[in-house]
Design a protein around this motif. Structure first.
Motif, PDB file in Angstrom:
ATOM      1  N   ALA A 296      28.856  29.176  45.044  1.00  7.08           N
ATOM      2  CA  ALA A 296      29.470  30.224  44.216  1.00  7.08           C
ATOM      3  C   ALA A 296      29.152  29.993  42.747  1.00  7.08           C
ATOM      4  O   ALA A 296      28.838  30.934  42.006  1.00  7.08           O
ATOM      5  N   LEU A 297      29.239  28.753  42.325  1.00  2.00           N
ATOM      6  CA  LEU A 297      28.922  28.404  40.945  1.00  2.00           C
ATOM      7  C   LEU A 297      27.473  28.758  40.622  1.00  2.00           C
ATOM      8  O   LEU A 297      27.177  29.397  39.618  1.00  2.00           O
ATOM      9  N   ALA A 298      26.566  28.381  41.526  1.00  2.00           N
ATOM     10  CA  ALA A 298      25.142  28.611  41.287  1.00  2.00           C
ATOM     11  C   ALA A 298      24.806  30.096  41.262  1.00  2.00           C
ATOM     12  O   ALA A 298      24.055  30.566  40.406  1.00  2.00           O
ATOM     13  N   VAL A 299      25.362  30.845  42.195  1.00  2.00           N
ATOM     14  CA  VAL A 299      25.057  32.268  42.298  1.00  2.00           C
ATOM     15  C   VAL A 299      25.527  33.026  41.059  1.00  2.00           C
ATOM     16  O   VAL A 299      24.851  33.930  40.569  1.00  2.00           O
ATOM     17  N   ALA A 300      26.686  32.654  40.525  1.00  2.00           N
ATOM     18  CA  ALA A 300      27.305  33.437  39.454  1.00  2.00           C
ATOM     19  C   ALA A 300      26.929  32.998  38.045  1.00  2.00           C
ATOM     20  O   ALA A 300      27.195  33.724  37.090  1.00  2.00           O
ATOM     21  N   LEU A 301      26.330  31.821  37.873  1.00  2.00           N
ATOM     22  CA  LEU A 301      26.120  31.273  36.537  1.00  2.00           C
ATOM     23  C   LEU A 301      25.265  32.167  35.642  1.00  2.00           C
ATOM     24  O   LEU A 301      25.595  32.394  34.470  1.00  2.00           O
ATOM     25  N   ILE A 302      24.161  32.667  36.159  1.00  4.23           N
ATOM     26  CA  ILE A 302      23.269  33.467  35.331  1.00  4.23           C
ATOM     27  C   ILE A 302      23.919  34.796  34.970  1.00  4.23           C
ATOM     28  O   ILE A 302      23.846  35.253  33.822  1.00  4.23           O
TER      29      ILE A 302
ATOM     30  N   GLY B 193      31.128  38.476  24.750  1.00  4.22           N
ATOM     31  CA  GLY B 193      31.596  37.393  23.897  1.00  4.22           C
ATOM     32  C   GLY B 193      31.839  36.123  24.696  1.00  4.22           C
ATOM     33  O   GLY B 193      32.480  36.151  25.748  1.00  4.22           O
ATOM     34  N   HIS B 194      31.312  35.014  24.183  1.00  6.10           N
ATOM     35  CA  HIS B 194      31.451  33.745  24.895  1.00  6.10           C
ATOM     36  C   HIS B 194      32.875  33.208  24.852  1.00  6.10           C
ATOM     37  O   HIS B 194      33.299  32.494  25.760  1.00  6.10           O
ATOM     38  N   ARG B 195      33.625  33.528  23.795  1.00  5.88           N
ATOM     39  CA  ARG B 195      35.008  33.045  23.717  1.00  5.88           C
ATOM     40  C   ARG B 195      35.850  33.637  24.848  1.00  5.88           C
ATOM     41  O   ARG B 195      36.590  32.919  25.531  1.00  5.88           O
ATOM     42  N   GLN B 196      35.727  34.955  25.049  1.00  3.82           N
ATOM     43  CA  GLN B 196      36.514  35.614  26.082  1.00  3.82           C
ATOM     44  C   GLN B 196      36.164  35.096  27.473  1.00  3.82           C
ATOM     45  O   GLN B 196      37.049  34.810  28.292  1.00  3.82           O
ATOM     46  N   THR B 197      34.869  34.997  27.761  1.00  2.00           N
ATOM     47  CA  THR B 197      34.485  34.542  29.100  1.00  2.00           C
ATOM     48  C   THR B 197      34.883  33.090  29.325  1.00  2.00           C
ATOM     49  O   THR B 197      35.261  32.711  30.438  1.00  2.00           O
ATOM     50  N   PHE B 198      34.828  32.275  28.264  1.00  2.00           N
ATOM     51  CA  PHE B 198      35.240  30.880  28.407  1.00  2.00           C
ATOM     52  C   PHE B 198      36.726  30.782  28.751  1.00  2.00           C
ATOM     53  O   PHE B 198      37.117  30.060  29.672  1.00  2.00           O
ATOM     54  N   LEU B 199      37.554  31.512  28.026  1.00  2.00           N
ATOM     55  CA  LEU B 199      39.003  31.429  28.251  1.00  2.00           C
ATOM     56  C   LEU B 199      39.394  31.985  29.617  1.00  2.00           C
ATOM     57  O   LEU B 199      40.260  31.423  30.308  1.00  2.00           O
ATOM     58  N   ILE B 200      38.770  33.092  30.034  1.00  2.87           N
ATOM     59  CA  ILE B 200      39.046  33.644  31.364  1.00  2.87           C
ATOM     60  C   ILE B 200      38.631  32.641  32.438  1.00  2.87           C
ATOM     61  O   ILE B 200      39.339  32.435  33.434  1.00  2.87           O
ATOM     62  N   GLY B 201      37.474  32.012  32.228  1.00  2.00           N
ATOM     63  CA  GLY B 201      37.005  31.013  33.178  1.00  2.00           C
ATOM     64  C   GLY B 201      37.956  29.843  33.299  1.00  2.00           C
ATOM     65  O   GLY B 201      38.235  29.362  34.405  1.00  2.00           O
ATOM     66  N   VAL B 202      38.467  29.363  32.171  1.00  2.00           N
ATOM     67  CA  VAL B 202      39.395  28.229  32.177  1.00  2.00           C
ATOM     68  C   VAL B 202      40.659  28.561  32.965  1.00  2.00           C
ATOM     69  O   VAL B 202      41.107  27.784  33.814  1.00  2.00           O
ATOM     70  N   VAL B 203      41.241  29.728  32.682  1.00  5.18           N
ATOM     71  CA  VAL B 203      42.485  30.118  33.359  1.00  5.18           C
ATOM     72  C   VAL B 203      42.254  30.282  34.861  1.00  5.18           C
ATOM     73  O   VAL B 203      43.017  29.763  35.687  1.00  5.18           O
TER      74      VAL B 203
ATOM     75  N   GLY C  15      34.644  28.213  42.067  1.00  2.56           N
ATOM     76  CA  GLY C  15      33.266  28.171  41.597  1.00  2.56           C
ATOM     77  C   GLY C  15      32.902  29.376  40.754  1.00  2.56           C
ATOM     78  O   GLY C  15      32.170  29.254  39.758  1.00  2.56           O
ATOM     79  N   LEU C  16      33.399  30.547  41.117  1.00  2.00           N
ATOM     80  CA  LEU C  16      33.101  31.757  40.350  1.00  2.00           C
ATOM     81  C   LEU C  16      33.678  31.677  38.935  1.00  2.00           C
ATOM     82  O   LEU C  16      33.019  32.054  37.949  1.00  2.00           O
ATOM     83  N   PHE C  17      34.898  31.190  38.811  1.00  2.00           N
ATOM     84  CA  PHE C  17      35.490  31.042  37.474  1.00  2.00           C
ATOM     85  C   PHE C  17      34.822  29.921  36.692  1.00  2.00           C
ATOM     86  O   PHE C  17      34.673  30.005  35.469  1.00  2.00           O
ATOM     87  N   GLY C  18      34.413  28.862  37.389  1.00  3.13           N
ATOM     88  CA  GLY C  18      33.678  27.795  36.717  1.00  3.13           C
ATOM     89  C   GLY C  18      32.383  28.305  36.124  1.00  3.13           C
ATOM     90  O   GLY C  18      31.950  27.879  35.043  1.00  3.13           O
ATOM     91  N   ALA C  19      31.761  29.256  36.822  1.00  2.98           N
ATOM     92  CA  ALA C  19      30.516  29.838  36.328  1.00  2.98           C
ATOM     93  C   ALA C  19      30.731  30.602  35.028  1.00  2.98           C
ATOM     94  O   ALA C  19      29.830  30.685  34.190  1.00  2.98           O
ATOM     95  N   LEU C  20      31.901  31.179  34.837  1.00  9.27           N
ATOM     96  CA  LEU C  20      32.174  31.912  33.601  1.00  9.27           C
ATOM     97  C   LEU C  20      32.196  30.992  32.389  1.00  9.27           C
ATOM     98  O   LEU C  20      31.681  31.338  31.320  1.00  9.27           O
ATOM     99  N   LEU C  21      32.783  29.821  32.536  1.00 10.87           N
ATOM    100  CA  LEU C  21      32.999  28.996  31.345  1.00 10.87           C
ATOM    101  C   LEU C  21      31.825  28.081  30.999  1.00 10.87           C
ATOM    102  O   LEU C  21      31.663  27.697  29.839  1.00 10.87           O
ATOM    103  N   MET C  22      30.974  27.745  31.963  1.00 15.09           N
ATOM    104  CA  MET C  22      29.900  26.792  31.670  1.00 15.09           C
ATOM    105  C   MET C  22      28.861  27.319  30.684  1.00 15.09           C
ATOM    106  O   MET C  22      28.614  26.712  29.636  1.00 15.09           O
ATOM    107  N   PRO C  23      28.191  28.461  30.938  1.00 13.53           N
ATOM    108  CA  PRO C  23      27.226  28.960  29.953  1.00 13.53           C
ATOM    109  C   PRO C  23      27.901  29.411  28.670  1.00 13.53           C
ATOM    110  O   PRO C  23      27.302  29.345  27.591  1.00 13.53           O
ATOM    111  N   ALA C  24      29.161  29.871  28.770  1.00  9.95           N
ATOM    112  CA  ALA C  24      29.888  30.271  27.565  1.00  9.95           C
ATOM    113  C   ALA C  24      30.086  29.087  26.626  1.00  9.95           C
ATOM    114  O   ALA C  24      30.014  29.228  25.401  1.00  9.95           O
TER     115      ALA C  24
END
Length: 534
Positions: free
Chosen positions: A77-83, A93-103, A129-138
């Motif tokens: 899930a992490l791999a599929v969603a990261l890109i 915005g990277h701030r928004q995606t990072f915070l959503i990913g963290v929560v 894994g899907l939420f982890g994908a949001l915060l890593m590239p952000a």
């Protein structure tokens, strides 16, 4: 086509946010601290579960395939969603995606701790894994936007060190939690860490989005890439049950080829592709991507069996097994900043070639371990493995991100992490298939050779499932002498399978060392990536 200026070996000078800021918001080092908590949480989860797998398997009655999916569901899930997540950050915005990913990551992790069945655990691991994908590239996008160009390499080095240290620290943290609390606490720990990252993020992080952000999303590309990776992993995992020549296995492998071929064709035709294939005209970027896949293949795939070897074959507690991995974790933590400094000074090529060569030596050495291997010998191979892995964790980030166009920073960050997660997922699946095939091949002969009581085909199949994770298939009431013979056969067979798996991982690392020779410091030519057409 245009080209951008290389600055200090990074992708390009990130667009300034504003004049130097006063106070906490936008402070570069506080930004690094904040994203570090989020990144550490995701990286830790990629290995912390490995140490908990035996406890989860015993508590929930999970088979080897179940245990693999607890790991693979998250990684896939992490791999599929990261890109895709990287593009979301570029646009919204990277701030928004990072915070959503963290929560989302913290909440789904908590839900896993409350799960009482394997399907529930796997389902929430996929969501995690899907939420982890949001915060890593952000996180990487925020660093690029916040740090001045002359300090960005240092920030990326520390970012890579956090990932390496967290990945390496997973087994020890997991061992302590499993032994002194329970396996559920391995997931509950993410709640306070996520809360801390959220609070810091709300007060410190500054929004940033790319100037040439995508206006739409490549839905067909997302579906094709996701489908291709799923079919590939599914075929590899089920091959031990179906066999490689089975029509079902061949069907999924065929679907994999079709999905990837159609994906590549589609990406050259759509106006805003998921992955602009022109990026891969950069040989160093392509080499860095392949290198991450191959490195993660050996590391995560091998680590999956090490925990079963230490706990089920050597009879160690979770904490003791984590401590036996201290040479691995310690060398990664110590050598990561050293590797960053060396790579900054001499470039990534030589350090990466040397690092993957050391990794290969360590994996070939680990293939010689048996039931009676001493702690000293184990420490030698584990320590050498950590020494080899650290430079790759740090250096591949610079190679991939530094050779990608600036407007594709989110995609490049997602690609870097996706490469690692895909490699880990494939490595776990392939080496699991190698283990299963070796056990199925050797167990019946060794069982008969030890003159153990005859068993039916179904009973042997169940015994093989136990042996694949290092457990001895001993029924209640079995006399001690007979139980000892069964244990000896089970452990010998498991070690034989593990040795073969390490040999395969070692060969992959040799190939990775050759690939590392094509890497170089980021030149960030925009040519060919442009709007995504080739």
């Amino acid at each position: 086509m245009t080209s951008s200026t290389t600055v200090a070996g990074t992708a390009a000078e990130p667009p300034p946010i504003s004049d130097p800021r006063k106070g906490l918001r936008g402070h570069p080092w506080l930004t690094l601290l904040t994203v570090g908590f989020g990144v550490a949480m995701v990286a830790l989860d990629s290995t912390i579960v490995a140490i908990a797998n035996p406890a989860i398997a015993e508590d929930l009655g999970a088979s080897l395939a179940d245990a693999q999916w607890i790991t693979n569901g998250y990684l896939l899930a992490l791999a599929v969603a990261l890109i895709t997540a990287g593009k979301l950050g570029d646009r919204f915005g990277h701030r928004q995606t990072f915070l959503i990913g963290v929560v989302g990551f913290a909440l789904s992790s908590t839900a896993i701790g409350f799960s009482s069945t394997v399907p529930l655990v796997v389902s929430f691991r996929v969501i995690q894994g899907l939420f982890g994908a949001l915060l890593m590239p952000a996180a990487l996008g925020l660093l690029r936007a916040t740090f001045p160009a002359e300090k960005l390499n240092m920030a990326i080095g520390i970012w890579g060190m956090v990932i390496g240290a967290s990945t390496a620290g997973g087994p020890i943290v997991g061992g302590l939690l499993v032994e002194h609390v329970n396996w559920q606490s391995v997931f509950f720990i993410n709640l306070p860490v996520g809360l801390l990252a959220l609070v810091l993020g709300l007060f410190i992080l500054v929004d940033h989005r790319a100037e040439k952000a995508p206006k739409s999303f490549d839905i067909p590309g997302i579906l094709l890439l996701s489908g291709g990776m799923f079919c590939l992993i599914w075929a590899v995992i089920k091959s031990s049950e179906w066999s490689w020549g089975d029509p079902k296995t061949l069907l999924f492998l065929g679907l994999t080829v079709v999905c990837f071929a159609v994906f590549a064709f589609w990406e050259t035709r759509t106006p805003e592709p998921l992955i602009p294939l022109g990026m891969f005209r950069s040989v160093p970027l392509s080499a860095g991507t392949v290198l991450m896949v191959l490195m993660a293949f050996g590391f995560m795939g091998g680590l999956f069996f090490v925990t079963f070897y230490l706990q089920n074959v050597h009879g160690m507690s979770p904490v003791k097994s984590g401590l036996h991995l201290l040479p691995l974790t310690g060398m990664m933590i110590v050598s990561s900043p050293v590797a960053g400094a060396v790579i900054t000074k001499v470039g990534p090529r030589i350090p990466l070639v040397v690092a993957m060569s050391l990794t290969a030596v360590a994996l070939f050495g680990a293939s010689t371990m048996d039931v009676d291997t001493s702690t000293l010998e184990m420490s030698l191979w584990f320590g050498l493995l950590g020494l080899g892995l650290a430079p790759v964790m740090v250096g591949a980030t610079e190679v991939i991100v530094g050779n990608a166009p600036i407007e594709l920073s989110g995609v490049a960050g997602g690609l870097q992490q996706a490469s690692m997660q895909v490699g880990g997922s494939i490595g776990t699946a392939v080496l699991g298939a190698v283990m299963a095939a070796k056990v199925d091949d050797e167990l019946p002969g060794k069982w008969a050779g030890a003159k153990l009581p005859p068993v039916t085909g179904e009973q042997m199949s169940k015994a093989s499932e136990a042996v694949e994770v290092g457990r001895a298939p001993i029924a209640k009431g079995t006399p001690p002498e007979l139980a000892g013979k069964i244990t000896s056969v089970a452990h010998d067979t498991f070690v034989s399978g593990m040795s073969t798996a390490f040999m395969v991982a070692g060969v992959i690392s040799v190939i990775a060392a050759v690939v590392a020779g094509f890497t170089k410091r980021g030149a960030n030519a925009e040519a060919g990536a442009g709007a995504g057409h080739i």
